[in-house]
Design a protein around this motif. Structure first.
Motif, PDB file in Angstrom:
ATOM      1  N   HIS A   1     -20.554  94.058  25.802  1.00 41.12           N
ATOM      2  CA  HIS A   1     -20.066  92.994  26.672  1.00 41.12           C
ATOM      3  C   HIS A   1     -21.160  92.191  27.371  1.00 41.12           C
ATOM      4  O   HIS A   1     -20.876  91.129  27.929  1.00 41.12           O
ATOM      5  CB  HIS A   1     -19.142  93.572  27.748  1.00 41.12           C
ATOM      6  N   LEU A   2     -22.411  92.697  27.395  1.00 46.62           N
ATOM      7  CA  LEU A   2     -23.456  92.049  28.183  1.00 46.62           C
ATOM      8  C   LEU A   2     -24.557  91.467  27.314  1.00 46.62           C
ATOM      9  O   LEU A   2     -24.927  92.034  26.279  1.00 46.62           O
ATOM     10  CB  LEU A   2     -24.060  93.040  29.185  1.00 46.62           C
ATOM     11  N   THR A   3     -25.100  90.351  27.761  1.00 45.29           N
ATOM     12  CA  THR A   3     -26.187  89.660  27.062  1.00 45.29           C
ATOM     13  C   THR A   3     -27.512  90.353  27.350  1.00 45.29           C
ATOM     14  O   THR A   3     -27.822  90.654  28.509  1.00 45.29           O
ATOM     15  CB  THR A   3     -26.281  88.195  27.526  1.00 45.29           C
ATOM     16  N   GLU A   4     -28.297  90.594  26.324  1.00 50.17           N
ATOM     17  CA  GLU A   4     -29.612  91.200  26.533  1.00 50.17           C
ATOM     18  C   GLU A   4     -30.554  90.180  27.175  1.00 50.17           C
ATOM     19  O   GLU A   4     -30.603  89.016  26.779  1.00 50.17           O
ATOM     20  CB  GLU A   4     -30.205  91.688  25.212  1.00 50.17           C
ATOM     21  N   LEU A   5     -31.323  90.640  28.158  1.00 50.43           N
ATOM     22  CA  LEU A   5     -32.218  89.759  28.910  1.00 50.43           C
ATOM     23  C   LEU A   5     -33.669  90.241  28.848  1.00 50.43           C
ATOM     24  O   LEU A   5     -34.445  89.984  29.767  1.00 50.43           O
ATOM     25  CB  LEU A   5     -31.761  89.683  30.373  1.00 50.43           C
ATOM     26  N   SER A   6     -34.037  90.914  27.785  1.00 51.58           N
ATOM     27  CA  SER A   6     -35.400  91.433  27.675  1.00 51.58           C
ATOM     28  C   SER A   6     -36.434  90.305  27.720  1.00 51.58           C
ATOM     29  O   SER A   6     -37.478  90.437  28.376  1.00 51.58           O
ATOM     30  CB  SER A   6     -35.560  92.241  26.386  1.00 51.58           C
ATOM     31  N   ASP A   7     -36.166  89.192  27.040  1.00 45.91           N
ATOM     32  CA  ASP A   7     -37.111  88.079  27.063  1.00 45.91           C
ATOM     33  C   ASP A   7     -37.189  87.452  28.451  1.00 45.91           C
ATOM     34  O   ASP A   7     -38.255  87.008  28.889  1.00 45.91           O
ATOM     35  CB  ASP A   7     -36.747  87.033  26.015  1.00 45.91           C
ATOM     36  N   PHE A   8     -36.072  87.413  29.162  1.00 44.78           N
ATOM     37  CA  PHE A   8     -36.054  86.940  30.554  1.00 44.78           C
ATOM     38  C   PHE A   8     -37.003  87.784  31.393  1.00 44.78           C
ATOM     39  O   PHE A   8     -37.780  87.260  32.209  1.00 44.78           O
ATOM     40  CB  PHE A   8     -34.622  87.016  31.087  1.00 44.78           C
ATOM     41  N   TRP A   9     -36.951  89.107  31.222  1.00 46.56           N
ATOM     42  CA  TRP A   9     -37.828  89.992  31.980  1.00 46.56           C
ATOM     43  C   TRP A   9     -39.294  89.765  31.633  1.00 46.56           C
ATOM     44  O   TRP A   9     -40.157  89.768  32.522  1.00 46.56           O
ATOM     45  CB  TRP A   9     -37.438  91.443  31.753  1.00 46.56           C
ATOM     46  N   ASP A  10     -39.594  89.558  30.376  1.00 49.29           N
ATOM     47  CA  ASP A  10     -40.978  89.265  29.985  1.00 49.29           C
ATOM     48  C   ASP A  10     -41.491  88.040  30.732  1.00 49.29           C
ATOM     49  O   ASP A  10     -42.609  88.028  31.259  1.00 49.29           O
ATOM     50  CB  ASP A  10     -41.069  89.028  28.474  1.00 49.29           C
ATOM     51  N   GLU A  11     -40.658  87.009  30.784  1.00 48.67           N
ATOM     52  CA  GLU A  11     -41.050  85.758  31.441  1.00 48.67           C
ATOM     53  C   GLU A  11     -41.219  85.944  32.948  1.00 48.67           C
ATOM     54  O   GLU A  11     -42.212  85.484  33.538  1.00 48.67           O
ATOM     55  CB  GLU A  11     -39.989  84.685  31.175  1.00 48.67           C
ATOM     56  N   GLN A  12     -40.274  86.598  33.578  1.00 46.51           N
ATOM     57  CA  GLN A  12     -40.294  86.706  35.042  1.00 46.51           C
ATOM     58  C   GLN A  12     -41.355  87.685  35.536  1.00 46.51           C
ATOM     59  O   GLN A  12     -41.943  87.485  36.605  1.00 46.51           O
ATOM     60  CB  GLN A  12     -38.909  87.095  35.556  1.00 46.51           C
ATOM     61  N   VAL A  13     -41.612  88.748  34.786  1.00 42.52           N
ATOM     62  CA  VAL A  13     -42.693  89.657  35.155  1.00 42.52           C
ATOM     63  C   VAL A  13     -44.029  88.950  35.016  1.00 42.52           C
ATOM     64  O   VAL A  13     -44.907  89.054  35.886  1.00 42.52           O
ATOM     65  CB  VAL A  13     -42.651  90.941  34.296  1.00 42.52           C
ATOM     66  N   ALA A  14     -44.198  88.187  33.933  1.00 42.18           N
ATOM     67  CA  ALA A  14     -45.437  87.436  33.734  1.00 42.18           C
ATOM     68  C   ALA A  14     -45.650  86.406  34.835  1.00 42.18           C
ATOM     69  O   ALA A  14     -46.792  86.138  35.247  1.00 42.18           O
ATOM     70  CB  ALA A  14     -45.413  86.747  32.367  1.00 42.18           C
ATOM     71  N   ALA A  15     -44.556  85.838  35.334  1.00 40.12           N
ATOM     72  CA  ALA A  15     -44.646  84.832  36.394  1.00 40.12           C
ATOM     73  C   ALA A  15     -44.822  85.460  37.772  1.00 40.12           C
ATOM     74  O   ALA A  15     -45.037  84.744  38.759  1.00 40.12           O
ATOM     75  CB  ALA A  15     -43.395  83.958  36.383  1.00 40.12           C
ATOM     76  N   GLY A  16     -44.708  86.783  37.873  1.00 39.69           N
ATOM     77  CA  GLY A  16     -44.846  87.461  39.155  1.00 39.69           C
ATOM     78  C   GLY A  16     -43.579  87.474  39.984  1.00 39.69           C
ATOM     79  O   GLY A  16     -43.610  87.839  41.166  1.00 39.69           O
ATOM     80  N   ASN A  17     -42.450  87.115  39.381  1.00 35.46           N
ATOM     81  CA  ASN A  17     -41.196  87.064  40.127  1.00 35.46           C
ATOM     82  C   ASN A  17     -40.439  88.388  40.142  1.00 35.46           C
ATOM     83  O   ASN A  17     -39.532  88.567  40.969  1.00 35.46           O
ATOM     84  CB  ASN A  17     -40.281  85.977  39.547  1.00 35.46           C
ATOM     85  N   LEU A  18     -40.776  89.289  39.233  1.00 38.44           N
ATOM     86  CA  LEU A  18     -40.132  90.593  39.186  1.00 38.44           C
ATOM     87  C   LEU A  18     -41.165  91.682  38.902  1.00 38.44           C
ATOM     88  O   LEU A  18     -42.169  91.426  38.223  1.00 38.44           O
ATOM     89  CB  LEU A  18     -39.046  90.634  38.099  1.00 38.44           C
ATOM     90  N   SER A  19     -40.890  92.869  39.410  1.00 40.33           N
ATOM     91  CA  SER A  19     -41.707  94.029  39.076  1.00 40.33           C
ATOM     92  C   SER A  19     -41.143  94.687  37.831  1.00 40.33           C
ATOM     93  O   SER A  19     -39.932  94.947  37.754  1.00 40.33           O
ATOM     94  CB  SER A  19     -41.711  95.028  40.235  1.00 40.33           C
ATOM     95  N   GLY A  20     -42.001  94.972  36.875  1.00 39.10           N
ATOM     96  CA  GLY A  20     -41.557  95.614  35.652  1.00 39.10           C
ATOM     97  C   GLY A  20     -40.924  96.977  35.889  1.00 39.10           C
ATOM     98  O   GLY A  20     -40.104  97.433  35.089  1.00 39.10           O
ATOM     99  N   ASP A  21     -41.276  97.636  37.015  1.00 39.07           N
ATOM    100  CA  ASP A  21     -40.699  98.945  37.322  1.00 39.07           C
ATOM    101  C   ASP A  21     -39.191  98.871  37.533  1.00 39.07           C
ATOM    102  O   ASP A  21     -38.479  99.854  37.340  1.00 39.07           O
ATOM    103  CB  ASP A  21     -41.348  99.529  38.577  1.00 39.07           C
ATOM    104  N   LEU A  22     -38.691  97.692  37.948  1.00 36.24           N
ATOM    105  CA  LEU A  22     -37.262  97.544  38.216  1.00 36.24           C
ATOM    106  C   LEU A  22     -36.432  97.527  36.936  1.00 36.24           C
ATOM    107  O   LEU A  22     -35.236  97.797  36.968  1.00 36.24           O
ATOM    108  CB  LEU A  22     -37.003  96.237  38.970  1.00 36.24           C
ATOM    109  N   ALA A  23     -37.065  97.190  35.819  1.00 35.17           N
ATOM    110  CA  ALA A  23     -36.318  96.984  34.582  1.00 35.17           C
ATOM    111  C   ALA A  23     -35.557  98.234  34.139  1.00 35.17           C
ATOM    112  O   ALA A  23     -34.492  98.132  33.532  1.00 35.17           O
ATOM    113  CB  ALA A  23     -37.259  96.525  33.474  1.00 35.17           C
ATOM    114  N   ALA A  24     -36.102  99.408  34.449  1.00 29.99           N
ATOM    115  CA  ALA A  24     -35.457 100.650  34.010  1.00 29.99           C
ATOM    116  C   ALA A  24     -34.028 100.776  34.528  1.00 29.99           C
ATOM    117  O   ALA A  24     -33.169 101.372  33.877  1.00 29.99           O
ATOM    118  CB  ALA A  24     -36.283 101.856  34.467  1.00 29.99           C
TER     119      ALA A  24
END
Length: 442
Positions: free
Chosen positions: A127-150
């Motif tokens: 039912h949900l859209t995968e957002l792995s590429d979104f996370w790559d972009e936002q972590v690279a931009a400094g907007n998210l911590s990669g630790d949160l992805a888990a």
């Protein structure tokens, strides 16, 4: 009860227009696709479609409806568009409505849910859209911590962004500490020394409760994760046993704390009653999520002056890394979202530092974006500690393991808190339920 469709459409239109204004700028500073005044039009990239249409943003956080309203109003001022929301007051109704709508054309565009294993069923159902590429972009931009992805990961994919984040520090009454000449403890031994001093002075060191069931896991997760965070992760994933000597030892010490008078009355609710006792100096320390911060202020306390925060030291003195418990809620895009491009733009806007700072000010909680400032000194202490201390984020027990195990565990842990001598029976019961659940999951 399900919200009228007209209300859904109203929320849809407002949020969609907002994210349209978030379209990526072209190299000359104009919005992509806006060619007025240019001698040559800048084409819109195929992977950056022009956003239009309507978006539905639904959530069950009716108690945050005013907070959402303030942030969305800010978006209106910044973006020159209309933003709105659809809020459900009853969580059970919300779950039923969303789960029935996801496979259909009635699906929302953006939705909230619960992280960890509680998100897994929706992912498994597709039912949900995968957002792995979104996370790559936002972590690279400094907007998210990669630790949160888990917290939003299932299998090899990431399926949501953070709606919010709350850390779990200790709130301490500074006036009580000053009155008794106490310093913030830096080791587990010092923590026990502080508690002993407070007990001797007639002050309750820590708050704890079995009221509402769920809070019973709060100290359990701390005793385990601060002994061996890798073991904690394996335990919540079914790779270790609740009857392991490490867990037995943790509950034995926790039981000693209970019998030594370290904790408040276990029937004291987690509400303004407890906050009043904390404000009055009857309870010196409260281990809880930062989402409770505003309740202390409502009790008349000034953050940074009357109270502050620290993160519990490690129980295991040989543990080299710093750890902190956190919880978060997902912001997800359904596969059947009518306007997935606009929905993604909305989610991208949500994790920007400016948006997160405004959001955290409304919640009086910590922001999910590393670059955003916390709204007060007590929360900034937590943010600074996490950012500067290289803290490893440990997912809260409530979300870190399957609900069938967690729900049973909180009942058993509540029993233990009331009867510390029953620790072995409690752990054996949790282990039996855990094995049944993991075996059923294959």
């Amino acid at each position: 009860m399900r919200a009228p469709r007209a209300r859904l459409v109203a929320g849809l239109m407002a949020t969609a227009l907002a994210v349209a204004a978030c379209a990526p700028p072209s190299s000359d500073g104009d919005t992509a696709g806006d060619t007025e005044g240019d001698t040559e039009a800048t084409p819109v990239a195929e992977d950056e479609p022009e956003i239009s249409g309507e978006v539905t943003f639904v959530h069950d956080k009716a108690f945050w409806e005013d907070f959402f309203g303030e942030v969305l109003a800010l978006g209106e001022d910044q973006l020159g568009v209309t933003l709105s929301q659809v809020a459900y007051a009853d969580t059970t109704s919300y779950q039923q409505v969303v789960q029935s709508s996801l496979p259909s054309s009635e699906s929302p565009d953006v939705m909230t849910w619960w992280s960890g294993y509680r998100l897994e069923d929706l992912v498994t159902a597709g039912h949900l859209t995968e957002l792995s590429d979104f996370w790559d972009e936002q972590v690279a931009a400094g907007n998210l911590s990669g630790d949160l992805a888990a917290a939003f990961t299932s299998g090899d994919g990431i399926y949501a962004a953070p709606l919010h984040i709350s850390y779990w520090p200790v709130f301490y009454n500074k006036r009580v500490f000053d009155e008794h000449g106490l310093e913030v403890p830096e080791t587990w031994e010092e923590l026990e020394q502080v508690a002993d001093s407070l007990v001797a002075a007639g002050v309750t060191p820590f708050y704890a409760t079995t009221d509402g069931r769920w809070p019973a896991f709060i100290w359990f997760e701390e005793f385990i994760a601060r002994t061996d965070p890798d073991f904690y992760d394996r335990l919540t994933d079914g790779e270790e046993s609740y009857t392991d000597p490490l867990v037995v030892d943790a509950l034995q010490e926790w039981g000693e704390w209970l019998e030594a008078g370290y904790f408040s009355s276990l029937d004291l609710p987690l509400d303004d009653q407890m906050a009043a006792q904390f404000a009055g100096g009857e309870i010196a320390m409260v281990l809880n999520g930062t989402w409770f911060n505003g309740t202390f202020q409502d009790a008349g306390l000034e953050p940074g002056t009357d109270y502050d925060t620290f993160i519990l030291p490690n129980r295991n003195p040989d543990l080299a890394e710093n750890v902190v418990i956190f919880e978060t809620g997902p912001l997800a895009i359904p596969v059947n979202a009518p306007n997935p491009d606009a929905a993604r733009s909305f989610v991208e806007w949500w994790v920007q530092p400016e948006t997160q700072q405004a959001w955290s000010e409304q919640l009086r909680d910590t922001p999910a974006t590393p670059g955003a400032a916390a709204p007060d000194a007590a929360l900034q202490s937590v943010v600074d500690a996490v950012d500067q201390g290289g803290y490893r984020l440990i997912e809260r027990y409530w979300e870190a393991s399957p609900p069938a195990i967690v729900e049973a565990a909180v009942d058993e842990l509540s029993r233990f808190m009331l009867n510390p001598d029953q620790y072995q029976d409690v752990l054996e019961n949790i282990e039996q339920i855990a094995r049944q659940e993991w075996d059923a999951r294959g």
